[in-house]
Structure formats: structure tokens, C-alpha cells
Enzyme design. Sequence first.
Site, mmCIF file in Angstrom:
data_model
loop_
_atom_site.group_PDB
_atom_site.id
_atom_site.type_symbol
_atom_site.label_atom_id
_atom_site.label_comp_id
_atom_site.label_asym_id
_atom_site.label_seq_id
_atom_site.Cartn_x
_atom_site.Cartn_y
_atom_site.Cartn_z
ATOM 1 N N ASP A 181 9.628 115.497 -70.609
ATOM 2 C CA ASP A 181 9.422 114.992 -71.964
ATOM 3 C C ASP A 181 8.173 114.125 -71.991
ATOM 4 O O ASP A 181 7.995 113.232 -71.160
ATOM 5 C CB ASP A 181 10.638 114.155 -72.406
ATOM 6 C CG ASP A 181 10.477 113.584 -73.806
ATOM 7 O OD1 ASP A 181 11.040 114.176 -74.742
ATOM 8 O OD2 ASP A 181 9.777 112.565 -73.957
ATOM 9 N N LYS A 217 5.644 115.413 -78.430
ATOM 10 C CA LYS A 217 5.887 114.750 -79.704
ATOM 11 C C LYS A 217 4.578 114.522 -80.472
ATOM 12 O O LYS A 217 3.564 114.156 -79.884
ATOM 13 C CB LYS A 217 6.615 113.409 -79.472
ATOM 14 C CG LYS A 217 8.007 113.603 -78.885
ATOM 15 C CD LYS A 217 8.774 112.300 -78.736
ATOM 16 C CE LYS A 217 8.436 111.539 -77.477
ATOM 17 N NZ LYS A 217 8.849 112.219 -76.233
ATOM 18 N N HIS A 267 7.430 112.203 -84.061
ATOM 19 C CA HIS A 267 7.720 111.049 -83.210
ATOM 20 C C HIS A 267 8.375 109.884 -83.948
ATOM 21 O O HIS A 267 9.070 109.065 -83.341
ATOM 22 C CB HIS A 267 6.405 110.571 -82.569
ATOM 23 C CG HIS A 267 6.585 109.847 -81.272
ATOM 24 N ND1 HIS A 267 5.636 109.822 -80.287
ATOM 25 C CD2 HIS A 267 7.611 109.108 -80.779
ATOM 26 C CE1 HIS A 267 6.069 109.111 -79.256
ATOM 27 N NE2 HIS A 267 7.265 108.666 -79.544
ATOM 28 N N TYR A 297 1.500 108.938 -75.407
ATOM 29 C CA TYR A 297 1.570 108.420 -74.045
ATOM 30 C C TYR A 297 0.254 108.588 -73.282
ATOM 31 O O TYR A 297 0.054 107.953 -72.242
ATOM 32 C CB TYR A 297 2.685 109.109 -73.252
ATOM 33 C CG TYR A 297 4.056 109.004 -73.864
ATOM 34 C CD1 TYR A 297 4.376 108.004 -74.781
ATOM 35 C CD2 TYR A 297 5.053 109.913 -73.528
ATOM 36 C CE1 TYR A 297 5.636 107.917 -75.345
ATOM 37 C CE2 TYR A 297 6.324 109.832 -74.082
ATOM 38 C CZ TYR A 297 6.601 108.840 -75.001
ATOM 39 O OH TYR A 297 7.851 108.762 -75.553
#
Length: 283
Positions: free
Chosen positions: A49, A79, A112, A54
Site C-alpha cells: 500500500d 492513493k 485519499h 508519500y
Amino acid sequence: MASVLGCPTVPLANGLQIPIFGLGTSHDGGYSHDAVVYALTECGVRHLDTAKHYGCEEMLGKSIRDSGLARSDLWLTNKLWPGDYGYEDTKKACMDSCSRMGVEYFDLYLMHWPGPKKPCRSNREMRADTWRALEELYKEGVCRAIGVSNFMVHHLEQLKEDCSEIPHVNQVEYHPFQQSNELIEYCRHEGIAFQGYCPLAKGQVLSSPTIIQVAQKYGRTPAQICIRWSVQNGAITIPKSTKKEHVAENYQVLGFQLDEEDMLVINKMHDGRHVSWDPRDVE
């Protein structure tokens, strides 16, 4: 319940099976190439994931290639960042993420957050425009399943009214202190698979006397108890770790089971706290 390499899977409304246990990634130092390769090659993890937010898409793509595993052997979730919401921007962002990771599709692609990070007519209208783009990406096969993250019941109700495809997954914060039982029940009723992140409450739950006592009973670590509790409650669970020993420790939760009495004890630990974003007040 089906399984992948001994890992139970959860059925989605479209017939796909998602591994109930996976490895999460994060920003601010929350990524380790060695840990991901170790998870894939030594532990048998097949569910990863990540998110554009990120900042590790390119690194994760390299880790997957270095593992030597075929893309078809993995479940890969990504996401969409709220700054990319809107019909056109969503489609471009998804394809850009595929390009950065060196893949042709995502197994699961999530919105998200329920609130856009850009000026718009209304949150509801922006969510609907964004979701329509995800529906098209789903029909085109770029996303094998689509869903949302951090959506509460009122967000899901609006999306249900505005669009044609019900989210396949809702990923939210889930741990003994934050159990979201009303949301879980709603998702089950609507056929939306429930996925939990932050299963250790960012470490806060590890010092809980209740969790420590249960861990001692089973000869397990507090982290293993929390992750096992989440999995045993049927939540797709994605603990994050950048250390090989913790990756191995976490994956071992598939090798034991908590007694019903201990599950009930942990179920009573809910106090409503959020250790991550709190989406309840997003319109």
C-alpha cells in the site's frame, strides 16, 4: 475465505480477492527498500500500500522489480492526493503514478481524503467529479478496483447518490482506540470492504496494560496482538515498518488466533481518539 500464499483474502464486490494483510508505506522516512524486498521475498507478503503523497512511488517500483516477482503476483494499492482532485486532473495523476512506479495498472486506487486541497464549487461536487474519473479508470482496466480513504458515512452516502459505482474499499484509521463500529457496519451493509491503517495507533497502544496482558498470555508482542485483533475482526490491515525484524514479526500474526474473550476485551478499549487525520468534520 480464500488465501494467497497462506494469507487469507477478503472478497470485493466486483469478485476480486484482496489479501487481508499487507505492508504499508509512508512519508517522512517511512520507506525502506530493503524492508520491502525482504517482505516480498522472505515473508511472502503480496499486498503493498502506498500513495502519491508519500513520495516513494519510484522507490517502491524499484523494490518490486528487484524482488523478481511478477506484477501479476502482487496486490498494489495507490492513493490519489486531494490536490489532484477533479475529473481531468485525476486521470492524469493516476497515469503519472503508474509511470513513476513502472506499472500498467493498480489493483486498487483510492481517493485519499474526502476534502479537496484546491478551490472548488463544493466538496461534494469535487468528490463526484473525481469519482467519475475513477469509474472510467476502472472501466478502462487501469484500476482493477476503486475506493476511498478516510470517508465517513455521510461522505459515502453522498457518493452513493451522485455516482454509479459503489466504492469497493474504504480505508480508515483503525486500532483498539479507534474502532469506527458505525462506519464498519455501514460498509458491510453496502458491500464496501473495510480496510484499517495505523493498527498500532502510531505506537500509543503498545503501552496499554490491557494489550500487554493479552500479549503475555499468548507469548506474543503487543504489536502482534493489535494486528491480529484487526485481522481477526475482518479488517484488511496494512501495518507499516522499515525494519526487517518488525516486518517478519508482523507477518507472523497469521499463525495464531485470539480467544473470543480476549477479542471482546480489546473491543472495549475504544475511546474515540484519532492519531492521524480526523475526517469527521469535512463537509
